[in-house]
Structure formats: C-alpha cells, structure tokens
Motif scaffolding. Sequence first.
Motif, PDB file in Angstrom:
ATOM      1  N   THR A 168      87.714  37.436  70.268  1.00 38.98           N
ATOM      2  CA  THR A 168      89.254  37.504  70.230  1.00 38.98           C
ATOM      3  C   THR A 168      89.629  36.854  71.243  1.00 38.98           C
ATOM      4  O   THR A 168      89.421  37.457  72.402  1.00 38.98           O
ATOM      5  CB  THR A 168      89.974  38.335  69.174  1.00 38.98           C
ATOM      6  OG1 THR A 168      89.422  40.103  70.172  1.00 38.98           O
ATOM      7  CG2 THR A 168      88.795  38.716  67.396  1.00 38.98           C
ATOM      8  N   PRO A 169      90.499  36.114  71.585  1.00 43.76           N
ATOM      9  CA  PRO A 169      91.175  36.225  72.610  1.00 43.76           C
ATOM     10  C   PRO A 169      92.223  37.328  73.315  1.00 43.76           C
ATOM     11  O   PRO A 169      91.911  37.146  74.287  1.00 43.76           O
ATOM     12  CB  PRO A 169      92.744  35.225  71.929  1.00 43.76           C
ATOM     13  CG  PRO A 169      92.876  34.585  70.472  1.00 43.76           C
ATOM     14  CD  PRO A 169      91.333  35.394  70.098  1.00 43.76           C
ATOM     15  N   THR A 170      92.228  38.660  73.159  1.00 43.04           N
ATOM     16  CA  THR A 170      92.811  39.687  73.828  1.00 43.04           C
ATOM     17  C   THR A 170      91.455  41.133  73.018  1.00 43.04           C
ATOM     18  O   THR A 170      91.382  40.822  71.844  1.00 43.04           O
ATOM     19  CB  THR A 170      94.061  40.155  73.508  1.00 43.04           C
ATOM     20  OG1 THR A 170      94.113  40.707  71.610  1.00 43.04           O
ATOM     21  CG2 THR A 170      95.089  38.779  73.312  1.00 43.04           C
TER      22      THR A 170
ATOM     23  N   LYS B 225      86.783  32.113  76.736  1.00 46.71           N
ATOM     24  CA  LYS B 225      87.042  33.348  76.548  1.00 46.71           C
ATOM     25  C   LYS B 225      85.997  33.642  74.772  1.00 46.71           C
ATOM     26  O   LYS B 225      85.166  34.371  74.492  1.00 46.71           O
ATOM     27  CB  LYS B 225      88.247  33.984  76.609  1.00 46.71           C
ATOM     28  CG  LYS B 225      87.845  35.577  76.536  1.00 46.71           C
ATOM     29  CD  LYS B 225      89.220  36.605  75.666  1.00 46.71           C
ATOM     30  CE  LYS B 225      90.073  36.043  77.581  1.00 46.71           C
ATOM     31  NZ  LYS B 225      91.246  36.561  77.576  1.00 46.71           N
ATOM     32  N   ILE B 226      86.817  32.947  73.537  1.00 47.28           N
ATOM     33  CA  ILE B 226      86.048  32.650  71.741  1.00 47.28           C
ATOM     34  C   ILE B 226      84.854  32.664  72.314  1.00 47.28           C
ATOM     35  O   ILE B 226      84.027  33.301  71.334  1.00 47.28           O
ATOM     36  CB  ILE B 226      87.140  31.748  71.939  1.00 47.28           C
ATOM     37  CG1 ILE B 226      88.562  32.712  71.875  1.00 47.28           C
ATOM     38  CG2 ILE B 226      87.190  31.611  70.283  1.00 47.28           C
ATOM     39  CD1 ILE B 226      89.147  31.402  71.000  1.00 47.28           C
ATOM     40  N   LEU B 227      84.457  31.567  73.015  1.00 47.47           N
ATOM     41  CA  LEU B 227      83.038  31.633  72.811  1.00 47.47           C
ATOM     42  C   LEU B 227      82.228  31.808  73.987  1.00 47.47           C
ATOM     43  O   LEU B 227      80.813  31.435  73.790  1.00 47.47           O
ATOM     44  CB  LEU B 227      83.128  29.479  73.331  1.00 47.47           C
ATOM     45  CG  LEU B 227      83.515  28.825  71.871  1.00 47.47           C
ATOM     46  CD1 LEU B 227      82.961  27.133  72.970  1.00 47.47           C
ATOM     47  CD2 LEU B 227      83.354  28.402  70.836  1.00 47.47           C
ATOM     48  N   ASN B 228      82.285  32.978  74.549  1.00 47.75           N
ATOM     49  CA  ASN B 228      81.905  34.224  74.941  1.00 47.75           C
ATOM     50  C   ASN B 228      80.945  32.799  76.245  1.00 47.75           C
ATOM     51  O   ASN B 228      79.985  33.475  76.385  1.00 47.75           O
ATOM     52  CB  ASN B 228      80.948  34.763  74.134  1.00 47.75           C
ATOM     53  CG  ASN B 228      80.710  35.780  75.049  1.00 47.75           C
ATOM     54  OD1 ASN B 228      81.246  36.490  75.904  1.00 47.75           O
ATOM     55  ND2 ASN B 228      80.009  36.442  74.135  1.00 47.75           N
TER      56      ASN B 228
ATOM     57  N   LEU C 152      89.050  46.214  79.791  1.00 45.29           N
ATOM     58  CA  LEU C 152      87.547  46.356  79.000  1.00 45.29           C
ATOM     59  C   LEU C 152      86.448  45.351  78.677  1.00 45.29           C
ATOM     60  O   LEU C 152      85.512  44.801  79.013  1.00 45.29           O
ATOM     61  CB  LEU C 152      87.659  46.790  77.969  1.00 45.29           C
ATOM     62  CG  LEU C 152      88.170  48.283  78.411  1.00 45.29           C
ATOM     63  CD1 LEU C 152      88.368  49.000  76.576  1.00 45.29           C
ATOM     64  CD2 LEU C 152      87.820  49.281  78.922  1.00 45.29           C
ATOM     65  N   GLY C 153      87.213  43.335  78.637  1.00 48.49           N
ATOM     66  CA  GLY C 153      86.636  42.723  78.550  1.00 48.49           C
ATOM     67  C   GLY C 153      85.873  42.209  80.066  1.00 48.49           C
ATOM     68  O   GLY C 153      85.476  42.762  80.464  1.00 48.49           O
ATOM     69  N   VAL C 154      86.128  41.003  79.476  1.00 48.78           N
ATOM     70  CA  VAL C 154      85.547  40.489  80.681  1.00 48.78           C
ATOM     71  C   VAL C 154      86.600  40.651  81.768  1.00 48.78           C
ATOM     72  O   VAL C 154      87.384  41.094  82.771  1.00 48.78           O
ATOM     73  CB  VAL C 154      86.081  38.273  80.541  1.00 48.78           C
ATOM     74  CG1 VAL C 154      85.990  37.624  82.147  1.00 48.78           C
ATOM     75  CG2 VAL C 154      85.628  37.390  79.436  1.00 48.78           C
TER      76      VAL C 154
END
Length: 300
Positions: free
Chosen positions: A122-124, A88-91, A210-212
């Motif tokens: 960011t992680p969250t 997630k951090i590295l997208n 709203l993220g992944v």
Amino acid sequence: MAFEIPLVGPKGEPVDFLRTILSHGVADLPPARVDEAAGAYETTVGLSAGRPRTIRISAGAPGTARVDVRGPRLGERAAGALVETVRKILNLDEDLSAFYEAAVGDPDLEWAMHGAGRMLRTPTVFEAVVKTVCTTNCAWSATVRMVTALVDNLGERALGSDSRAFPSAEAMAAAPESFYRDVVRAGYRSAYLRSLAEGVAEGSIELEELGVGSDGLTDDEVGARLLALPGIGPYGTAHMMMLLGRHSRLVLDSWTRPKYARVRGRKATDAQIERRFRRYGRYAGLAFWLYLTRDWVAEA
C-alpha cells in the motif's frame, strides 16, 4: 497521462507483474481493485500537493509496467512523486536475489525464480496496518465492508474520477468512535482503529519508518513495535511483517494450515512446516507463502 516503469529488481531480478498484483488478498481492498481479466491494478493514491489521483497499472512493453493517470496532466514534481509511489506499490526496491538463489534445487519453488515473490504494498504503512486490523477474527466479507466504509466516508475524492483515496490518519482520528461502531461496524476494533489513527496523527505512533528504509531494524525489533500497536496481535504482526518484506516468520493461521495440508497431501504440525522451509532463512515465510499461492495464477 501515462508513463512506463521498468520491471526489474535491485540486482536485475525479473519481476512477474501478474503475480505481484495477485500476491495477497489485501491488494484487492478499497480503494484498490485487481482486474484479473485484464491483468491490471487500479487504485487511488494521495499526493503531497493537490487532490488524489486514480491510476491504473498494467503490463506495458516487454519488461515494463504502464501507468495511466486519470485527470489533468501532472506537473514534473508531482509526476516524479507518483513514479516513486508506484515503485513502492510494486515493491521494486526489495532485493529478492538471495531468495532466488535459495530456491535453486527445490522442486516445489524453483518456478518462483522467474519473478514471483514481490508482495504488493500500500502507499503507506498506516493503510496496511488499518487493513490488517480489519482482517482479524472475521469473514473476508466483513473486512471488505469495513474498509469500504472507511474509504467511502473518510477518503478524499480524486481529481478526475469519482474514486476516493484511503483516508488519512487525521481524517480517521477526527471521526468519533460511534462512527466506527455504527457506520463501519467494526465492533471491538472500533476503539483500536481510532486509537491507532490518533497516535499516528499526533506523532506518538510512527509507522512509515517500518517500511522502505527500515534496514537498521531487526525483524525482532519490527515485530515488537508492530505487536505494541492497537489491535495488532501475533497474527497481525506476522501478516504485517510479510507486507513489509520481513519474511523470516511464517503466517500460520486458519487459512494457511489447511491449505498447506491440501497442497502437501497430508496434515503437518507447525514445527514440521517450519522445518520444511528452514533452508530459506530470512525468506522462510516468503517461501511458505509462495508454496501455498502458486495456484493463484494460471501457469503457461
């Protein structure tokens, strides 16, 4: 403990590790730190079970990133969760293949096709929103001061190091508004930060969706939900959308406008800037950002 993660996008796109960790300024805010000399990224992340851990991500074998974890060896379940956090951090799950196709024939952006364009996350989403609020209407030094105070005073200490993770919404909600005024020195943002934390902690504000996994929402829907958050205005909305992989909007502010003029060699109106990147459609904002930040990484 150490492990490696393949650096490849969902459709086989290359991933430029150094340009990913240097993709935006928020990447260098506590608890994270970019070690440019070593080409590495260090941060402290929370775990669903157990104390947070400090990790260092660097280039591994060709086509991989190496992750070193401080402290005792993780169990299988915790290790699997940490792998997902690093991804997630590295997208790594964002599909940029259509953006690279659009860059073909653009002399200003063809260079990006070799793996640029991933915005470090960011992680969250909560952490990204809080940091964005701390960037509004102030010098960068003030942003660093505010975020550092939040982490140092409210973040949980990591196992095996003296570092702290970014504070949880619950920890921030439990702090009185006077803490934000007197210790964080957040000024008018104090009420916004506490209100945001309280909403997330009690469940009235939902950010992580709203993220992944937000593919079911349009950019306009995501933008409207961001704009409704405490302390997030038009600038904060555009900034957050970029960090969430929503690239249809250009971040036009007091830094990007002058930088565009310097790179281009002459000033331009917002309409002219938007017209320049219209060919990129939903990636217009990403194309604009890469046009401005190409010089952030020395090219071979």
